[in-house]
Design an enzyme around this catalytic site. Structure first.
Site, mmCIF file in Angstrom:
data_model
loop_
_atom_site.group_PDB
_atom_site.id
_atom_site.type_symbol
_atom_site.label_atom_id
_atom_site.label_comp_id
_atom_site.label_asym_id
_atom_site.label_seq_id
_atom_site.Cartn_x
_atom_site.Cartn_y
_atom_site.Cartn_z
ATOM 1 N N GLY A 50 0.837 -1.188 0.000
ATOM 2 C CA GLY A 50 0.000 0.000 0.000
ATOM 3 C C GLY A 50 0.875 1.242 0.000
ATOM 4 O O GLY A 50 2.008 1.211 0.492
ATOM 5 N N GLN A 55 3.065 10.090 0.980
ATOM 6 C CA GLN A 55 4.361 9.409 1.033
ATOM 7 C C GLN A 55 5.231 9.721 -0.182
ATOM 8 O O GLN A 55 6.425 9.420 -0.180
ATOM 9 C CB GLN A 55 4.178 7.886 1.133
ATOM 10 N N CYS A 97 6.082 0.097 7.296
ATOM 11 C CA CYS A 97 5.696 1.229 6.452
ATOM 12 C C CYS A 97 6.868 1.568 5.547
ATOM 13 O O CYS A 97 8.012 1.600 6.014
ATOM 14 C CB CYS A 97 5.352 2.430 7.338
ATOM 15 N N LEU A 98 6.577 1.836 4.283
ATOM 16 C CA LEU A 98 7.651 2.150 3.337
ATOM 17 C C LEU A 98 8.367 3.447 3.710
ATOM 18 O O LEU A 98 9.478 3.687 3.269
ATOM 19 C CB LEU A 98 7.093 2.247 1.910
ATOM 20 N N HIS A 139 -4.269 1.665 7.661
ATOM 21 C CA HIS A 139 -2.910 2.228 7.685
ATOM 22 C C HIS A 139 -2.772 3.317 6.619
ATOM 23 O O HIS A 139 -2.243 4.396 6.878
ATOM 24 C CB HIS A 139 -1.914 1.078 7.448
ATOM 25 N N GLU A 140 -3.296 3.049 5.414
ATOM 26 C CA GLU A 140 -3.143 4.007 4.310
ATOM 27 C C GLU A 140 -4.033 5.235 4.524
ATOM 28 O O GLU A 140 -3.610 6.364 4.247
ATOM 29 C CB GLU A 140 -3.448 3.343 2.966
ATOM 30 N N HIS A 143 -2.421 7.631 6.735
ATOM 31 C CA HIS A 143 -1.403 8.469 6.083
ATOM 32 C C HIS A 143 -2.009 9.779 5.563
ATOM 33 O O HIS A 143 -1.351 10.812 5.557
ATOM 34 C CB HIS A 143 -0.768 7.737 4.899
HETATM 35 NI NI NI Z 1 2.777 3.368 5.583
#
Ligand code: NI
Length: 176
Positions: A50, A55, A97-98, A139-140, A143
């Site tokens: 995701g 991000q 998380c990326l 989670h997304e 963000h």
């Molecule tokens: Ni994340």
């Protein structure tokens, strides 16, 4: 078709990750149609399941997800996603998380959620999710409000991760 050019994924503590994103409006249609495939490409290359527009430094309520771990891609693009219902029952799942690569922690969230969004054609959609998809969508969507998974941890656990990140950044700077 040419490969979309993936934008770099911003790392914590980049301020874009803490900024609330604004809703996608009609005037954003072209930008979103350009950005969504590029975000998917960045997510696949990372690899991750995701990615949210903040991000990659874009303050729009846009998310891409794909839970497929094999070569069959099944991307979903969510424009203005909203969690409209959540179960009282919680589920604990390890998250990463990326934007905080290499850091993982157990996060407790509602086990089931209903998420409303628009797809790229503008059609209204709704998904009822459980398991990994439920956690990923929450989670997304977080963000988009400048919330990171570490914010769901106890202060002790959160500070442990944030201290480790600060240390890594220091070591990185020494190397540079
Ligand atoms: Ni994340």
């Amino acid at each position: 078709m040419p490969e979309p050019d993936p934008p770099p994924i911003l790392l914590f503590p980049d301020p874009h990750l803490r900024t609330k994103a604004r809703p996608v409006g009609p005037a954003d249609a072209d930008a979103v149609r350009d950005l969504a495939p590029r975000m998917l490409e960045a997510m696949y290359r990372a690899p991750g399941i995701g990615l949210a527009a903040p991000q990659v430094g874009v303050g729009l309520r846009l998310v891409v997800v794909d839970l497929q771990r094999d070569e069959t891609r099944a991307p979903t693009v969510l424009v203005n996603p909203e969690v409209v219902a959540a179960s009282a029952e919680a589920a604990v799942r390890e998250e990463g998380c990326l934007s905080l690569p290499g850091h993982y922690a157990d996060v407790s969230r509602p086990a089931l959620v209903k998420v409303r969004f628009h797809d790229l054609s503008g059609a209204r959609r709704e998904v009822e999710a459980d398991g990994l998809l439920a956690a990923c969508l929450q989670h997304e969507v977080d963000h988009l409000d400048g919330v990171l998974f570490v914010d769901h941890l106890s202060p002790l656990k959160r500070n442990m991760i944030l201290r480790r990140i600060a240390k890594e950044r220091k070591q990185q700077k020494v190397k540079e």
